[in-house]
Write an enzyme that holds these catalytic residues in place. Structure first.
Site, PDB file in Angstrom:
ATOM      1  N   THR A 197       0.832  -1.197   0.000  1.00 40.05           N
ATOM      2  CA  THR A 197       0.000   0.000   0.000  1.00 40.05           C
ATOM      3  C   THR A 197       0.868   1.249   0.000  1.00 40.05           C
ATOM      4  OG1 THR A 197      -1.572   1.281   1.340  1.00 40.05           O
ATOM      5  CG2 THR A 197      -0.091  -0.191   2.526  1.00 40.05           C
TER       6      THR A 197
ATOM      7  N   TYR B 158      -2.165  -0.222  10.514  1.00 41.58           N
ATOM      8  CA  TYR B 158      -2.286  -0.769   9.161  1.00 41.58           C
ATOM      9  C   TYR B 158      -1.019  -0.513   8.354  1.00 41.58           C
ATOM     10  CZ  TYR B 158      -3.797  -1.057   4.277  1.00 41.58           C
ATOM     11  OH  TYR B 158      -3.878  -1.351   2.947  1.00 41.58           O
TER      12      TYR B 158
END
Length: 652
Positions: A421, A464
């Site tokens: 990501t 995350y």
């Protein structure tokens, strides 16, 4: 089957709401003799029995000797009589005791002949029958025909109207031989003693402590098909998680029996049941497919293959006649629709393994015949990671580690494409930008023209970002240290058909869904933050090029997205949506969220140079195509039929 802590009114209301969703009308719950004789306990059960009876039929299980009291038959009979005098209008059946062979329930060491216990049951049954109610003998676990015979020896054959048994297949240490083998000796004892009592399963369950949610569905269906008059399922909610264990001797397996996790999220069984009803549950489960015992060689394996990106990648291979194994725990609501879509289109070429990345043994089995591997499985929301960082780490970091080790165990490891990501770059605190009328723009002319490259420093932010960044680095290092052929994509925003976007992930689809439904859209920040968006078809081409050119991309990380030519601010996308749907959505603003970047646009030149790839679908074309798919999906989604139950199965 669900128990409640005295005073926890919120838990009771939540349980009733969930039972309504599932269409369940019967609930078994324990009533503590020890608590009921206290003023506080009496008030609690007065409220509880009345409230439960408004929505469900209650089976109270009376258990628990008051502190300092002896197991006295007359005292127990008096308690039963008082309970029914106050609450009898709410019940038709009463269960006497619960797992009496368990020391936690009854200290049988003081009653080795079970004479005292038999007297308790006999007196309690007499009082229940005198009140015009029926009696269930508390469930055995494990089934012990000698114990049952000894108890029945001291009872009138008509004292019991039903006998309960408990079973948690392969959850505890007792060997499991199936419901038929579990129930047969009970029926034999009843017949020999001349008892006409029914046989019930008063507690059946399966622990998902090793993430076996598919197995939980299978065990529920097996218990529902058992030859008994009733089956109660244990239970609605997990009792906690391993992080909650504070008492020595607590069995982790007992924490994970629920249909919902301790944080309120639903497991596969709950979701399929709520979607299809009890009658349609078996068919819904069958439609998910299963993995073959013997798999063909050179299979494409897609972890997270039921999700938006995964199913588009899997389908691209299936359309060419390739065999694909989709590995997914189906934790994201709605993804089972993607599985059914692929199954309808591609039939037996698709294998499905409903399993969890945290189950290392299942991951190893999945890659055994892999020719190419894609790893998209993840916990994907920053907000969820802040609420449940342990879960986020276990799925994203440990799950990826399990995939890497599974590949390393192969004689010839399959090449891996892993999706990381752009959050590994954090909030980009060093990026200077200026606020325009509708968007932020970087001051650096190179970044404005080309986007953010892989030279940007890693700066993991939010749990995350840390878990995905950890996985990102593990993949690159396993390529370096062990020679795995693997590459990393640091993803920007991907959108397209099969995407069921939420506020936390898949924001382009989420905005469109809210607009189509006439619902408000919440912007976190001022809405001028900029992202490059990439249509899923272009993303699939990039993935497949990476596999085809693995020698050129292995051990390298690539920023991937639409690039500067496909960059939009949230406000600009809302303007396009207004143009396409004919009205402007209602927009609300909230504070900025942790790790939310003001500007992120991918510089994709590194991957373009390595493979020749470039995006083809523009923003307007892509958003229009996604809008068309969403309109078709929202208009055509059938509501789940609720038919009468075909068998008398109860759960809670």
């Amino acid at each position: 089957m669900q128990d409640f802590t005295p005073g926890d009114h919120v838990a009771v209301e939540s349980a009733l709401a969930d039972l309504k969703v599932l269409g369940v009308r019967e609930l078994r719950t324990r009533v503590s003799w020890a608590e009921a004789v206290t003023p506080e306990g009496a008030r609690w059960y007065r409220w509880l029995m009345r409230r439960l009876s408004q929505d469900v039929c209650v089976l109270p299980c009376l258990v628990g000797t008051p502190s300092g009291a002896k197991e006295d038959a007359r005292a127990f009979g008096g308690f039963v009589e008082r309970f029914l005098a106050e609450h009898g209008r709410f019940v038709d059946w009463v269960e006497l005791w619960d797992e009496p062979q368990s020391l936690a329930s009854y200290d049988w060491r003081l009653d080795p002949s079970w004479e005292t216990f038999s007297a308790l049951v006999a007196e309690g049954a007499r009082r229940v029958h005198a009140a015009g109610k029926r009696v269930v003998l508390g469930g055995m676990s494990p089934v012990d025909p000698l114990w049952l015979d000894r108890v029945l020896e001291r009872l009138d054959p008509d004292a019991l109207d039903a006998v309960g048994v408990h079973g948690w297949p392969d959850t505890h240490d007792t060997p499991w031989m199936g419901w038929d083998a579990w129930l047969e000796p009970v029926r034999d004892v009843l017949a020999r003693r001349g008892s006409r009592a029914e046989v019930w399963i008063t507690a059946a369950g399966y622990s998902t402590w090793r993430h076996g949610e598919r197995r939980q569905v299978a065990e529920f269906l097996d218990a529902a098909a058992a030859p008994v008059a009733r089956m109660y399922w244990d239970g609605l909610y997990d009792a906690g998680s391993v992080e909650d264990i504070v008492e020595e001797g607590t069995d982790e397996r007992d924490l994970y029996l629920g249909l919902k996790r301790a944080d309120g999220s639903v497991k596969l069984l709950y979701r399929l049941w709520a979607e299809s009803g009890l009658v349609g549950l078996a068919e819904g489960f069958r439609q998910l497919g299963h993995a073959r015992a013997v798999r063909p060689e050179r299979q494409v394996v897609v972890f997270g293959g039921a999700g938006f990106i995964g199913c588009n990648v899997a389908s691209s291979y299936l359309e060419e006649g390739r065999r694909v194994l989709v590995y997914d725990n189906l934790s994201r609501p709605g993804v089972e629709q993607n599985l059914r879509w692929m199954k309808e289109r591609h039939g037996d070429r698709l294998d499905v393994e409903v399993a969890d990345l945290r189950d290392a043994a299942s991951v190893r089995r999945a890659v055994r015949h892999a020719g190419e591997v894609f790893h998209f499985g993840a916990q994907v929301a920053v907000t969820t990671s802040l609420d449940a960082p342990t879960h986020d780490f276990e799925v994203n970091a440990r799950g990826t580690f399990n995939v890497l080790e599974a590949l390393r165990s192969m004689d010839t490891p399959a090449p891996l494409v892993f999706t990381s990501t752009n959050k590994v770059y954090g909030g980009l605190p060093g990026l200077r930008f200026v606020a325009g009328e509708r968007r932020y723009e970087p001051l650096d002319p190179d970044i404005r023209a080309q986007g953010i490259s892989e030279r940007c420093s890693l700066d993991f932010e939010s749990p995350y970002g840390c878990s995905k960044g950890t996985a990102d680095q593990y993949v690159l290092d396993w390529a370096r240290s062990y020679g795995l052929r693997a590459t990393v994509f640091r993803m920007s925003c991907i959108y397209g058909p099969r995407q069921l976007g939420t506020e936390d992930q898949g924001w382009v689809a989420h905005f469109l869904i809210r607009a189509l439904k006439g619902q408000p859209i919440t912007l976190y920040g001022d809405g001028m933050q900029v992202r490059d968006i990439l249509f899923v078809e272009d993303m699939v081409r990039a993935f497949r090029l990476a596999q085809a050119k693995m020698d050129a991309v292995s051990g390298r990380a690539f920023n991937i997205g639409g690039g500067p030519t496909r960059a939009v601010s949230l406000l600009e996308l809302l303007e396009l949506i207004e143009e396409l749907v004919g009205h402007r959505p209602d927009v609300r603003h909230e504070a900025w969220r942790t790790g939310d970047q003001r500007y992120y646009v991918s510089d994709t030149r590194k991957f373009q140079s390595a493979t020749g790839w470039s995006p083809q679908v523009g923003v307007r074309d892509g958003v229009t195509r996604l809008l068309g798919w969403l309109e078709e999906m929202l208009e055509g989604r059938p509501s789940a039929p609720r038919e009468p139950l075909a068998l008398e199965t109860f759960a809670g």
